[in-house]
Write a protein that holds these residues in place. Structure first.
Motif, PDB file in Angstrom:
ATOM      1  N   LEU A  98      51.792 -54.854   2.011  1.00 44.25           N
ATOM      2  CA  LEU A  98      52.296 -55.822   1.027  1.00 44.25           C
ATOM      3  C   LEU A  98      51.463 -55.793  -0.246  1.00 44.25           C
ATOM      4  N   SER A  99      50.150 -55.811  -0.100  1.00 44.77           N
ATOM      5  CA  SER A  99      49.309 -55.829  -1.294  1.00 44.77           C
ATOM      6  C   SER A  99      49.376 -54.502  -2.060  1.00 44.77           C
ATOM      7  N   LEU A 100      49.502 -53.402  -1.319  1.00 41.06           N
ATOM      8  CA  LEU A 100      49.564 -52.097  -1.977  1.00 41.06           C
ATOM      9  C   LEU A 100      50.901 -51.875  -2.684  1.00 41.06           C
ATOM     10  N   LEU A 101      51.992 -52.281  -2.039  1.00 33.47           N
ATOM     11  CA  LEU A 101      53.321 -51.904  -2.522  1.00 33.47           C
ATOM     12  C   LEU A 101      54.030 -53.002  -3.299  1.00 33.47           C
ATOM     13  N   VAL A 102      53.811 -54.240  -2.924  1.00 36.72           N
ATOM     14  CA  VAL A 102      54.476 -55.340  -3.645  1.00 36.72           C
ATOM     15  C   VAL A 102      53.621 -55.733  -4.846  1.00 36.72           C
ATOM     16  N   PHE A 103      52.341 -55.973  -4.612  1.00 40.99           N
ATOM     17  CA  PHE A 103      51.376 -56.269  -5.661  1.00 40.99           C
ATOM     18  C   PHE A 103      51.884 -57.282  -6.682  1.00 40.99           C
TER      19      PHE A 103
END
Lengths: 102, 282
Positions: free
Chosen positions: B63-68
């Motif tokens: 989530l943090s890597l891709l949605v950011f």
């Protein structure tokens, strides 16, 4: 599996809206109304997000220690405290009020 | 790194603000790092929250890597924790992320990146990078602010997400640590410098009222979208006032007749009406 579906849909959707804004043709920006709307929308959204995250759990209104923390952050902002201090004050005051049973 | 060396002379449509003091690179970097570090630290809160509601380490980090975009991430894990259908949960997160399109609209003109750079820069178009970038006086410092804020934030947000997810168990009750107040404090700190004029303040106040009223009634994520209507609503009222003024100077025959324009709905906050009066006299 359903969690991964949610993550994939969110990731693709959120990336596309970011790109859409950045890649919109320059002509769109030349219209003053669009410019002013683009400037004012973040104001409305940030205000709403602040209120929502302070006074709710996402779907119900509630008043808890977070409100005290955000109030303290407001005071810090008025006193022109730097960003990190503003967030730190909010976290510390919220934790403090909870520790006192608030 | 989407940084370009080419510097064009500024060709802004709006007249430049009255000679702002030249911003040094060091000052830009300091501001960018300040925002990046503060928000990066709140990635810890996200990691803890996400792992706390039962997402795996891999899901939390993805989530943090891709949605950011923090608000969307919090919204998604919140909706999933509440037992929401994955598509409904994703819709709420998407609606929250839709505001980034409007940041992108403004950043596009300020940053002036080539179309080959935009797909990479787009991932960093969020509240914090926009706030730092739009505060800069020219394109060069805007690009510097965008890049430093984006890089700092991306690296720290993902590192702290990982640490938070790993540390969730050790920490126990995250709310006892007050970490749930980090999110709203971040939003408030971003909002504060934007509340310069009456129009901004009225829009913010109206948005707060809209979200509070609709929050208990509508699905997660929708109230924030409804509150966005505050922006066009305020612009319509402001537009009518301006047309009325123009009619007063006889420039626009078909304008709405001048008169005491209806004061915009102002839910709270005392200083607005006084500011408005001042503006009207100006």
């Amino acid at each position: 599996m359903s969690v991964w579906i949610a993550i994939a849909v969110t990731a693709v959707g959120c990336y596309l809206v970011k790109y859409l804004g950045l890649a919109a043709p320059a002509g769109v920006l030349e219209r003053p109304l669009v410019k002013r709307l683009a400037a004012l929308l973040p104001v409305a959204l940030l205000a709403a997000l602040t209120a929502q995250q302070t006074f709710s759990d996402g779907s119900h209104l509630m008043l808890d220690a977070k409100a005290a923390g955000v109030a303290a952050a407001t005071v810090a902002l008025v006193l022109r405290a730097p960003f990190l201090l503003v967030v730190g004050v909010a976290v510390a005051v919220t934790a403090g009020v909870r520790a006192l049973g608030g | 790194m989407p940084e370009q060396t080419e510097i064009r002379t500024t060709e802004r449509a709006a007249p430049p603000p009255p000679a702002p003091p030249a911003t040094s690179d060091a000052a830009v970097i300091r501001d960018a790092l300040g925002v990046g570090v503060a928000v990066g630290l709140s990635g810890f809160a996200f990691g803890v929250t996400s792992a706390g509601v039962g997402l795996s380490l891999l899901q939390t980090c993805a989530l943090s890597l891709l949605v950011f975009t923090g608000a969307s991430q919090f919204a998604l894990v919140g909706a999933l924790a509440a037992g929401g259908n994955p598509l409904t949960a994703a819709a709420g997160a998407f609606f929250l992320g839709a505001r980034n399109a409007f940041y992108g609209l403004r950043l596009s003109a300020v940053l002036g990146y080539r179309s080959t750079v935009k797909p990479f820069a787009a991932h960093w178009v969020i509240d914090e990078t926009s706030a730092v970038t739009l505060a800069q006086p020219d394109r060069r410092t805007a690009r510097l602010g965008f890049t430093v804020t984006g890089l700092t934030l991306y690296v720290l947000w993902n590192l702290t997400t990982l640490v938070g997810a790993l540390g969730a168990e050790a920490l126990g009750d995250t709310e006892a640590w007050g970490l749930d107040a980090a999110g709203p404090a971040v939003f408030l700190a971003l909002l504060a410098p934007m509340l310069k004029d009456t129009v901004e303040r009225v829009a913010a106040g109206l948005a707060v009222v809209l979200v509070m009223v609709t929050l208990p009634l509508l699905p997660t994520g929708v109230p924030v979208l409804i509150s966005a209507l505050a922006a066009p609503a305020v612009l319509v009222v402001q537009g009518r006032r301006e047309r009325a003024k123009e009619a007063g100077t006889a420039q626009e025959p078909g304008a709405v007749p001048a008169g005491p324009a209806a004061p915009p709905a102002r839910p709270d906050g005392a200083p607005d009406s006084r500011t408005a009066t001042k503006e009207d006299r100006a």
